[in-house]
Write an enzyme that holds these catalytic residues in place. Structure first.
Site, mmCIF file in Angstrom:
data_model
loop_
_atom_site.group_PDB
_atom_site.id
_atom_site.type_symbol
_atom_site.label_atom_id
_atom_site.label_comp_id
_atom_site.label_asym_id
_atom_site.label_seq_id
_atom_site.Cartn_x
_atom_site.Cartn_y
_atom_site.Cartn_z
ATOM 1 N N TYR A 40 3.272 -2.467 18.867
ATOM 2 C CA TYR A 40 3.715 -3.093 17.755
ATOM 3 C C TYR A 40 4.070 -4.611 18.097
ATOM 4 O O TYR A 40 3.609 -5.529 17.476
ATOM 5 C CB TYR A 40 4.948 -2.134 17.343
ATOM 6 N N ALA A 71 3.287 -4.821 6.847
ATOM 7 C CA ALA A 71 2.766 -4.463 8.149
ATOM 8 C C ALA A 71 3.230 -3.031 8.485
ATOM 9 O O ALA A 71 4.235 -2.247 7.804
ATOM 10 C CB ALA A 71 3.800 -5.280 9.173
ATOM 11 N N ASN A 103 17.807 -7.296 13.938
ATOM 12 C CA ASN A 103 17.584 -5.975 13.637
ATOM 13 C C ASN A 103 18.465 -5.779 12.226
ATOM 14 O O ASN A 103 19.437 -5.718 12.154
ATOM 15 C CB ASN A 103 18.293 -4.813 14.411
ATOM 16 N N GLY A 163 6.398 1.393 2.079
ATOM 17 C CA GLY A 163 7.412 1.131 0.986
ATOM 18 C C GLY A 163 7.272 2.009 -0.168
ATOM 19 O O GLY A 163 6.662 3.331 0.053
ATOM 20 N N SER A 196 2.470 2.610 2.204
ATOM 21 C CA SER A 196 2.518 3.522 3.372
ATOM 22 C C SER A 196 3.902 3.586 4.016
ATOM 23 O O SER A 196 4.187 4.503 4.592
ATOM 24 C CB SER A 196 1.445 3.187 4.313
ATOM 25 N N VAL A 219 18.936 2.460 12.340
ATOM 26 C CA VAL A 219 19.846 3.046 13.322
ATOM 27 C C VAL A 219 21.285 3.320 12.504
ATOM 28 O O VAL A 219 21.919 4.358 12.536
ATOM 29 C CB VAL A 219 20.260 2.606 14.823
ATOM 30 N N ILE A 250 22.010 9.728 20.074
ATOM 31 C CA ILE A 250 21.775 8.411 20.942
ATOM 32 C C ILE A 250 20.790 8.555 21.865
ATOM 33 O O ILE A 250 20.661 9.151 22.710
ATOM 34 C CB ILE A 250 23.128 7.713 21.295
ATOM 35 N N ASP A 267 0.859 -0.893 -0.102
ATOM 36 C CA ASP A 267 0.121 -0.154 -0.066
ATOM 37 C C ASP A 267 0.851 1.114 -0.090
ATOM 38 O O ASP A 267 0.353 2.320 -0.291
ATOM 39 C CB ASP A 267 -0.896 0.251 1.201
#
Length: 316
Positions: free
Chosen positions: A147, A81, A176, A36, A34, A190, A206, A32
């Site tokens: 989330y 997602a 990550n 991407g 949102s 990050v 940071i 969609d």
């Protein structure tokens, strides 16, 4: 095979699409946009195996019904997602709808057409790492943000379809992930944010004390893991982690990016300390045992590749 990839215009989705096309499959992508970007898959537009890109939502049941009926998919890689922790705190409804309700809609179509589902979850469902060997799949979970809560709810639905209906499903929890095509702003990137600021001559900020650690997985290694989870029946009904197997504090990561120049490092107030996971270190032994998967790109090499990409794409 005929394959549906949700969230295929996203950061990891783009790399999964690349791998699937290189492996010779016919690919349909739904996103969609949102999070991407169509630019992420621009290079695949003329690929003979990219059947179609659909700008649409996994909340659109009629669209999903049409796709599954028309194309006889063999696998659905479900990556679509909402992925931002702070957004989920500010607006939990959107995250719940996209990550939990959207997953239910995908599962329902997969059940009707007996399509394997590879569900992309997250390491953010885990409680902090307390063992030297890292976080294995049996490690305690802790929904410290909406989330994480939405992902855990979706995971349980995915596994329930395996147990209740015999539908081949697998829950994957990459740690990550970073690399080229990741956005250089916002949460979650990050490495990309640090590299962009470095190249722009800016300081690196940071959150908190910077002692929190991350297990950073290069995106090509992540995509290989995602794709292999779809190919193998050995992981059906399972939860499987993937990570580098090495954690690094955010402070040390900043030093690595800046090649030791600590004068450009600053600490700022954490925006969501209640949802911070202090230590993340992945144990990927299950992925190796079931899939023969292990990471190939070191952190130093991955950072170099990402920095080179940001420099040449002129994102600074």
């Amino acid at each position: 095979m005929n394959i549906l990839l949700t969230g295929g215009a996203g950061f990891i989705g783009r790399w999964v699409a690349k791998q699937l096309l290189e492996d010779g499959h016919n690919l349909w992508i739904i996103d969609d946009l949102s999070n991407g970007r169509e630019a992420n898959i621009e290079e695949f537009r003329q690929h003979s195996r990219l059947e179609r890109f659909i700008e649409g939502s996994i909340l659109d049941e009629s669209l999903l019904k049409q796709l599954f009926e028309e194309h006889k998919f063999d696998i659905c890689y479900h990556l679509g997602a909402s992925i931002n922790v702070q957004d989920s705190i500010d607006d939990p409804r959107t995250t719940f709808n996209n990550d939990t309700i959207g997953t239910f809609h995908v599962l329902e179509q997969a059940r009707k057409h007996n399509v394997k589902v590879v569900f992309m979850s997250t390491c953010m469902v885990y409680d902090r790492c307390t063992e030297e060997s890292g976080i294995a799949e049996h490690h305690p979970i802790k929904p410290a943000s909406p989330y994480a809560g939405a992902k855990i709810a979706a995971e349980n639905m995915v596994l329930s379809y395996y147990h209740a209906y015999g539908l081949p499903t697998v829950v994957i929890r990459p740690f990550n992930t970073y690399g080229p095509f990741q956005k250089t702003g916002g949460e979650g990137g990050v490495v990309a944010i640090f590299l962009k600021n470095k190249l722009a001559g800016k300081d690196l900020n940071i959150y908190g004390e910077g002692t929190q650690t991350r297990d950073l997985l290069y995106v090509a290694d992540c995509a290989r893991f995602v794709v292999e989870a779809g190919y193998s029946d050995k992981v059906n009904g399972e939860i499987v982690n993937a990570g580098l197997g090495r954690d690094i504090s955010v402070n040390e990561l900043a030093k690595l990016v800046l090649e030791g120049d600590e004068s450009r490092i600053h600490h700022v107030e954490h925006i969501h300390p209640q949802s911070e996971i202090q230590k993340l270190l992945c144990n990927s032994s299950k992925a190796f045992g079931l899939l023969g998967w292990k990471p190939e790109v070191t952190l130093e090499e991955g950072i170099k590749r990402t920095e080179d990409w940001i420099r040449v794409t002129d994102l600074i």
